[in-house]
Design a protein around this motif. Structure first.
Motif, PDB file in Angstrom:
ATOM      1  N   UNK A  77       0.836  -1.191   0.000  1.00 30.39           N
ATOM      2  CA  UNK A  77       0.000   0.000   0.000  1.00 30.39           C
ATOM      3  C   UNK A  77       0.869   1.239   0.000  1.00 30.39           C
ATOM      4  N   UNK A  78       0.356   2.297  -0.578  1.00 29.81           N
ATOM      5  CA  UNK A  78       1.102   3.540  -0.635  1.00 29.81           C
ATOM      6  C   UNK A  78       0.739   4.500   0.471  1.00 29.81           C
ATOM      7  N   UNK A  79       0.089   4.008   1.519  1.00 27.87           N
ATOM      8  CA  UNK A  79      -0.336   4.876   2.607  1.00 27.87           C
ATOM      9  C   UNK A  79       0.638   4.770   3.767  1.00 27.87           C
ATOM     10  N   UNK A  80       0.672   5.820   4.572  1.00 34.53           N
ATOM     11  CA  UNK A  80       1.487   5.752   5.772  1.00 34.53           C
ATOM     12  C   UNK A  80       0.747   4.950   6.824  1.00 34.53           C
ATOM     13  N   UNK A  81       1.461   4.301   7.714  1.00 31.21           N
ATOM     14  CA  UNK A  81       0.791   3.492   8.725  1.00 31.21           C
ATOM     15  C   UNK A  81       0.049   4.372   9.719  1.00 31.21           C
ATOM     16  N   UNK A  82      -1.067   3.891  10.232  1.00 31.90           N
ATOM     17  CA  UNK A  82      -1.809   4.698  11.195  1.00 31.90           C
ATOM     18  C   UNK A  82      -1.085   4.755  12.529  1.00 31.90           C
ATOM     19  N   UNK A  83      -1.240   5.883  13.201  1.00 33.69           N
ATOM     20  CA  UNK A  83      -0.670   6.004  14.535  1.00 33.69           C
ATOM     21  C   UNK A  83      -1.592   5.310  15.520  1.00 33.69           C
ATOM     22  N   UNK A  84      -1.191   5.246  16.787  1.00 32.79           N
ATOM     23  CA  UNK A  84      -1.994   4.568  17.797  1.00 32.79           C
ATOM     24  C   UNK A  84      -3.374   5.169  17.919  1.00 32.79           C
ATOM     25  N   UNK A  85      -3.461   6.495  17.840  1.00 33.92           N
ATOM     26  CA  UNK A  85      -4.755   7.134  17.987  1.00 33.92           C
ATOM     27  C   UNK A  85      -5.630   6.850  16.766  1.00 33.92           C
ATOM     28  N   UNK A  86      -5.057   6.755  15.586  1.00 36.00           N
ATOM     29  CA  UNK A  86      -5.840   6.475  14.393  1.00 36.00           C
ATOM     30  C   UNK A  86      -6.257   5.017  14.335  1.00 36.00           C
ATOM     31  N   UNK A  87      -5.488   4.133  14.937  1.00 35.77           N
ATOM     32  CA  UNK A  87      -5.757   2.712  14.851  1.00 35.77           C
ATOM     33  C   UNK A  87      -6.919   2.279  15.735  1.00 35.77           C
ATOM     34  N   UNK A  88      -7.100   2.932  16.873  1.00 38.00           N
ATOM     35  CA  UNK A  88      -8.100   2.495  17.845  1.00 38.00           C
ATOM     36  C   UNK A  88      -9.010   3.641  18.304  1.00 38.00           C
ATOM     37  N   UNK A  89      -9.762   4.248  17.395  1.00 34.37           N
ATOM     38  CA  UNK A  89     -10.589   5.374  17.830  1.00 34.37           C
ATOM     39  C   UNK A  89     -11.708   4.965  18.788  1.00 34.37           C
ATOM     40  N   UNK A  90     -12.255   3.760  18.634  1.00 35.17           N
ATOM     41  CA  UNK A  90     -13.326   3.314  19.526  1.00 35.17           C
ATOM     42  C   UNK A  90     -12.768   3.039  20.926  1.00 35.17           C
ATOM     43  N   UNK A  91     -11.582   2.472  20.997  1.00 37.85           N
ATOM     44  CA  UNK A  91     -10.934   2.233  22.280  1.00 37.85           C
ATOM     45  C   UNK A  91     -10.630   3.560  22.976  1.00 37.85           C
ATOM     46  N   UNK A  92     -10.187   4.552  22.209  1.00 38.67           N
ATOM     47  CA  UNK A  92      -9.929   5.875  22.783  1.00 38.67           C
ATOM     48  C   UNK A  92     -11.208   6.495  23.342  1.00 38.67           C
ATOM     49  N   UNK A  93     -12.322   6.281  22.644  1.00 40.28           N
ATOM     50  CA  UNK A  93     -13.602   6.796  23.120  1.00 40.28           C
ATOM     51  C   UNK A  93     -13.986   6.130  24.433  1.00 40.28           C
ATOM     52  N   UNK A  94     -13.854   4.817  24.501  1.00 40.29           N
ATOM     53  CA  UNK A  94     -14.189   4.109  25.740  1.00 40.29           C
ATOM     54  C   UNK A  94     -13.293   4.528  26.899  1.00 40.29           C
ATOM     55  N   UNK A  95     -12.011   4.670  26.620  1.00 47.74           N
ATOM     56  CA  UNK A  95     -11.075   5.107  27.660  1.00 47.74           C
ATOM     57  C   UNK A  95     -11.429   6.507  28.157  1.00 47.74           C
TER      58      UNK A  95
END
Length: 143
Positions: A73-91
């Motif tokens: 893929x030609x995309x940059x890897x997601x950061x921790x915050x981009x990877x788990x937005x639902x987990x961030x919401x729950x936290x």
């Protein structure tokens, strides 16, 4: 040490060019050069030392996948915050609830005649509200 640099560039040919990629490549090159200098110091000639360092490096596909790059893929890897937005919401919801509960306890324990916990509650609620809208934006971007 052009050989090392060109070898590392060749290994990273299919990864997207980002700041993280450049830093990882520079770190690998620095480690390989240090290993070459150590091997030269113990008596190997430069060409043998370079070849041994490259062979000892081995395949970096595991390292690249561990860091989170997708090879094709030609995309940059997601950061921790981009990877788990639902987990961030729950936290943020649980964290806010605990902080507000602490404010309520302190308010009623130390000054039960004055209700002041409402004011910091409004401030604390911005955290899960921001995470909720971030989650919604990420969810919309994935669809």
């Amino acid at each position: 040490m052009k050989t090392i640099r060109s070898h590392v560039e060749h290994l990273f040919r299919n990864t997207p060019q980002s700041k993280q990629t450049v830093l990882l490549k520079e770190e690998i090159i620095a480690n390989l050069e240090e290993k070459v200098y150590d091997l030269i110091e113990i008596g190997k000639n430069e060409e043998d030392a370079i070849n041994k360092a490259i062979v000892d490096l081995g395949d970096i596909d595991d390292l690249i996948s561990e860091v989170g790059f997708e090879q094709n893929e030609g995309k940059t890897p997601p950061t921790g915050q981009q990877r788990y937005p639902k987990l961030n919401l729950g936290f943020s919801l649980w964290g806010s609830a605990l902080i507000i509960a602490l404010f309520i306890f302190i308010n009623y324990y130390y000054s039960p005649n004055t209700i002041w916990f409402v004011y910091p509650t409004f401030v604390v609620l911005w955290w899960p509200l921001a995470m909720f809208y971030y989650w919604r934006r990420q969810k919309g971007a994935q669809q």
